[in-house]
Scaffold this motif. Structure first.
Motif: not given
Length: 186
Positions: A59-64, A122-124
């Motif tokens: 999840a962090k790797r693909y954040k954004g 990521d809340p988005e």
């Protein structure tokens, strides 16, 4: 590493794929990680299902980069084709319906965990689900046909009901009770 989106070794790989797909979406589950092994455990066992879905690192790797996620593609296939949908092989004398619904329960639990992780990172993020299903129409306007169609649709929507609302619908729990199926709900 081979995935459902092709070879990806870095952020650049997924960025390129997302630009090509022009959707900003990807699937969380790693197909083949625990599926289709022929061994009970992939979905039937809570511990092994949790480890194959989503890590905080993913999840962090693909954040954004990724905003729209699916936890399981066609999650309801395990009811129709248990081996293809969840890697389940039945043992002689086993209650096959109970095994399938137990596997479904663990997939739904894993989906909830993955959704929680994705929203924490990521809340988005928007997490969805997908069914392998068609629309059910009654054969005639006879109330018996209409009711049969509704029951068939309920079976397909069982998964989306749980994923969308976060709990089992009362009619589903009642149906499982009628069938003598006990889920490992703690």
């Amino acid at each position: 590493k081979e995935s459902i989106m092709g070879k990806q070794k870095s952020h650049g790989g997924i960025s390129k794929k997302i630009r090509v797909r022009n959707s900003g979406s990807t699937k969380i589950g790693h197909v083949g990680a625990n599926h289709n092994s022929g061994k009970k455990g992939a979905d039937y066992n809570r511990k092994s299902r949790q480890s194959s879905v989503l890590s905080t690192g993913d999840a962090k790797r693909y954040k954004g980069l990724v905003k729209y996620w699916l936890t399981f593609n066609e999650i309801n296939m395990l009811l129709h084709l248990p081996f293809m949908g969840a890697g389940i092989c039945f043992e002689e004398g086993e209650n096959q319906e109970e095994v399938k619904y137990c596997a479904a329960h663990h997939e739904l639990l894993a989906s909830a965990i993955a959704t929680k992780i994705a929203h924490e990172v990521d809340p988005e993020n928007q997490i969805g689900c997908m069914l392998a299903a068609g629309i059910n129409y009654p054969y005639t306007c006879n109330p018996k046909d209409v009711w049969k169609s509704k029951q068939s649709a309920r079976k397909n929507y069982f998964f989306t009901d749980v994923q969308s609302r976060g709990e089992y619908p009362a009619h589903a729990l009642k149906e499982l009770e009628r069938k003598g199926i006990t889920l490992p709900i703690l």
